[in-house]
Write a protein that holds these residues in place. Sequence first.
Motif, PDB file in Angstrom:
ATOM      1  N   UNK A   1      38.106 114.124  31.806  1.00 47.90           N
ATOM      2  CA  UNK A   1      39.184 114.876  31.175  1.00 47.90           C
ATOM      3  C   UNK A   1      39.576 116.025  32.107  1.00 47.90           C
ATOM      4  N   UNK A   2      40.842 116.070  32.518  1.00 41.57           N
ATOM      5  CA  UNK A   2      41.321 117.131  33.407  1.00 41.57           C
ATOM      6  C   UNK A   2      42.531 117.793  32.771  1.00 41.57           C
ATOM      7  N   UNK A   3      42.676 119.093  33.023  1.00 45.20           N
ATOM      8  CA  UNK A   3      43.893 119.767  32.585  1.00 45.20           C
ATOM      9  C   UNK A   3      44.436 120.631  33.714  1.00 45.20           C
ATOM     10  N   UNK A   4      45.602 121.191  33.505  1.00 43.27           N
ATOM     11  CA  UNK A   4      46.219 122.050  34.518  1.00 43.27           C
ATOM     12  C   UNK A   4      46.311 123.491  34.023  1.00 43.27           C
ATOM     13  N   UNK A   5      45.335 123.887  33.198  1.00 50.49           N
ATOM     14  CA  UNK A   5      45.300 125.247  32.668  1.00 50.49           C
ATOM     15  C   UNK A   5      44.908 126.257  33.726  1.00 50.49           C
ATOM     16  N   UNK A   6      44.443 127.392  33.272  1.00 56.10           N
ATOM     17  CA  UNK A   6      44.098 128.486  34.169  1.00 56.10           C
ATOM     18  C   UNK A   6      42.710 128.346  34.787  1.00 56.10           C
ATOM     19  N   UNK A   7      41.948 127.359  34.398  1.00 56.59           N
ATOM     20  CA  UNK A   7      40.592 127.220  34.899  1.00 56.59           C
ATOM     21  C   UNK A   7      39.642 128.093  34.094  1.00 56.59           C
ATOM     22  N   UNK A   8      38.376 128.047  34.449  1.00 61.59           N
ATOM     23  CA  UNK A   8      37.352 128.820  33.746  1.00 61.59           C
ATOM     24  C   UNK A   8      36.737 129.786  34.751  1.00 61.59           C
ATOM     25  N   UNK A   9      36.818 131.081  34.490  1.00 65.76           N
ATOM     26  CA  UNK A   9      36.242 132.047  35.427  1.00 65.76           C
ATOM     27  C   UNK A   9      34.745 131.809  35.630  1.00 65.76           C
ATOM     28  N   UNK A  10      34.296 132.045  36.839  1.00 66.87           N
ATOM     29  CA  UNK A  10      32.894 131.823  37.220  1.00 66.87           C
ATOM     30  C   UNK A  10      31.913 132.486  36.255  1.00 66.87           C
ATOM     31  N   UNK A  11      32.199 133.709  35.830  1.00 64.05           N
ATOM     32  CA  UNK A  11      31.242 134.464  35.030  1.00 64.05           C
ATOM     33  C   UNK A  11      31.058 133.939  33.598  1.00 64.05           C
TER      34      UNK A  11
ATOM     35  N   UNK B   1      54.721 122.980  32.379  1.00 63.99           N
ATOM     36  CA  UNK B   1      54.385 121.934  31.420  1.00 63.99           C
ATOM     37  C   UNK B   1      52.874 121.729  31.384  1.00 63.99           C
ATOM     38  N   UNK B   2      52.316 121.685  30.203  1.00 65.21           N
ATOM     39  CA  UNK B   2      50.876 121.476  30.022  1.00 65.21           C
ATOM     40  C   UNK B   2      50.561 120.000  30.226  1.00 65.21           C
ATOM     41  N   UNK B   3      49.497 119.747  30.970  1.00 68.74           N
ATOM     42  CA  UNK B   3      49.109 118.373  31.250  1.00 68.74           C
ATOM     43  C   UNK B   3      47.616 118.187  31.029  1.00 68.74           C
ATOM     44  N   UNK B   4      47.260 117.096  30.383  1.00 72.31           N
ATOM     45  CA  UNK B   4      45.877 116.680  30.241  1.00 72.31           C
ATOM     46  C   UNK B   4      45.825 115.220  30.656  1.00 72.31           C
ATOM     47  N   UNK B   5      44.908 114.896  31.564  1.00 75.79           N
ATOM     48  CA  UNK B   5      44.760 113.497  31.963  1.00 75.79           C
ATOM     49  C   UNK B   5      43.370 113.026  31.561  1.00 75.79           C
ATOM     50  N   UNK B   6      43.311 111.766  31.178  1.00 73.75           N
ATOM     51  CA  UNK B   6      42.050 111.148  30.773  1.00 73.75           C
ATOM     52  C   UNK B   6      41.909 109.859  31.571  1.00 73.75           C
TER      53      UNK B   6
END
Length: 88
Positions: free
Chosen positions: A26-36, A8-13
């Motif tokens: 703003x937070x989400x539970x996605x895959x994150x953002x790769x360092x590069x 389940x996709x989640x976004x918290x504010x």
Amino acid sequence: MKKISRKQKEISISITENQRNIIFIFKDNGEGIPEHIRDRVFDPFYSTTGGFGMGLSIVDEIVKEYNAELNLVKNYSAGVEFQVKLRK
């Protein structure tokens, strides 16, 4: 968040403040953002999802119009956190 299909996709504010700023988190539970690519997330037309790559760059411009700042604060392996700091 488009790439998440197994959970389940989640976004918290949330909103907090200190003596100088009101801070929107703003937070989400996605895959994150790769360092590069973290340095490019606010670049116009940069996309890793097949979109137009304008979302975060437009938000960044709007935030700047209010003399506020938008920051990529945390990058988890599962999710990301952005903060908008607005001066009081």
